[in-house]
Scaffold this motif. Structure first.
Motif, short mmCIF file in Angstrom:
data_model
loop_
_atom_site.label_atom_id
_atom_site.label_comp_id
_atom_site.label_asym_id
_atom_site.label_seq_id
_atom_site.Cartn_x
_atom_site.Cartn_y
_atom_site.Cartn_z
N VAL A 1 0.83 -1.21 0.00
CA VAL A 1 0.00 0.00 0.00
C VAL A 1 0.87 1.26 0.00
O VAL A 1 0.61 2.21 -0.74
N LEU A 2 1.91 1.26 0.81
CA LEU A 2 2.74 2.45 0.96
C LEU A 2 3.69 2.65 -0.22
O LEU A 2 3.82 3.76 -0.74
N HIS A 3 4.36 1.59 -0.65
CA HIS A 3 5.40 1.71 -1.67
C HIS A 3 4.99 1.18 -3.04
O HIS A 3 5.66 1.49 -4.02
N GLY A 4 3.94 0.39 -3.11
CA GLY A 4 3.56 -0.22 -4.38
C GLY A 4 2.24 0.28 -4.92
O GLY A 4 1.74 -0.25 -5.91
N HIS A 5 1.69 1.31 -4.29
CA HIS A 5 0.37 1.82 -4.68
C HIS A 5 0.40 2.44 -6.08
O HIS A 5 1.24 3.26 -6.39
N THR B 1 4.70 -27.65 3.39
CA THR B 1 5.59 -27.91 4.52
C THR B 1 5.94 -26.61 5.24
O THR B 1 6.36 -26.62 6.39
N VAL B 2 5.80 -25.49 4.53
CA VAL B 2 5.90 -24.15 5.10
C VAL B 2 4.71 -23.35 4.59
O VAL B 2 4.02 -23.77 3.66
N LEU B 3 4.46 -22.23 5.21
CA LEU B 3 3.44 -21.31 4.71
C LEU B 3 4.14 -20.26 3.88
O LEU B 3 5.00 -19.55 4.37
N ARG B 4 3.78 -20.20 2.60
CA ARG B 4 4.32 -19.17 1.71
C ARG B 4 3.29 -18.05 1.62
O ARG B 4 2.14 -18.29 1.29
N ILE B 5 3.74 -16.86 1.94
CA ILE B 5 2.90 -15.65 1.89
C ILE B 5 3.44 -14.80 0.76
O ILE B 5 4.63 -14.48 0.72
N GLU B 6 2.56 -14.45 -0.18
CA GLU B 6 2.96 -13.60 -1.30
C GLU B 6 2.04 -12.39 -1.36
O GLU B 6 0.82 -12.53 -1.25
N VAL B 7 2.62 -11.22 -1.54
CA VAL B 7 1.86 -10.00 -1.75
C VAL B 7 2.37 -9.38 -3.04
O VAL B 7 3.56 -9.12 -3.18
N THR B 8 1.45 -9.19 -3.97
CA THR B 8 1.80 -8.68 -5.29
C THR B 8 1.16 -7.32 -5.50
O THR B 8 -0.03 -7.14 -5.25
N ASP B 9 1.97 -6.36 -5.96
CA ASP B 9 1.43 -5.07 -6.35
C ASP B 9 1.87 -4.79 -7.78
O ASP B 9 2.62 -5.57 -8.37
#
Length: 139
Positions: A61-65, A79-87
């Motif tokens: 929100v701050l840098h990719g808006h 086996t792990v939790l992968r968190i992805e945020v795409t802007d």
């Protein structure tokens, strides 16, 4: 009689408005999804994932808006939790945080330090348009 075995979904994708409210909603929705996957609210794993989602969403929100564009949250449980945020703003790629560069009185710049501390790994992948910032946390 149907003999198919169904397994719960282990991937979740949703778009949010590129606003503070959207970032807050992303964190809350991620917590709900993790709880549905058996990672209970208030657990150490849930709290760590919530902090990572909150930081990555806030950065989007701050840098990719980009006006009129949303950001996307993707969670993949394995086996792990992968968190992805795409802007959609490709020209502002995050860099590795430098703890010495973030002074004691600095008002910002600690988010990726927190992500690096909580995640087993994190990184950035360019995409058209934009970028995906990802982190993997243990479950």
């Amino acid at each position: 009689m149907n003999s198919q075995i169904t397994t719960p979904a282990t991937e979740f994708v949703r778009r949010f408005s590129s606003t503070r409210r959207g970032a807050s909603s992303a964190r809350k929705v991620a917590l709900g999804q993790l709880d549905a996957w058996g990672v209970p609210h208030g657990s150490e794993r849930s709290d760590a994932a919530a902090l990572v989602v909150a930081e990555l969403a806030a950065n989007a929100v701050l840098h990719g808006h980009v006006p009129g564009r949303e950001f996307e949250l993707r969670l993949v449980l394995g086996t792990v939790l992968r968190i992805e945020v795409t802007d959609t703003r490709a020209e502002r790629l995050p860099s590795r945080p430098n703890p010495e560069a973030v002074g004691g009185c600095a008002e910002s710049g600690r988010g990726l330090l927190l992500v690096a501390a909580l995640a087993m790994a994190w990184g950035v992948e360019e995409r058209v348009p934009g970028k995906t910032v990802w982190a993997e946390v243990g479950v």
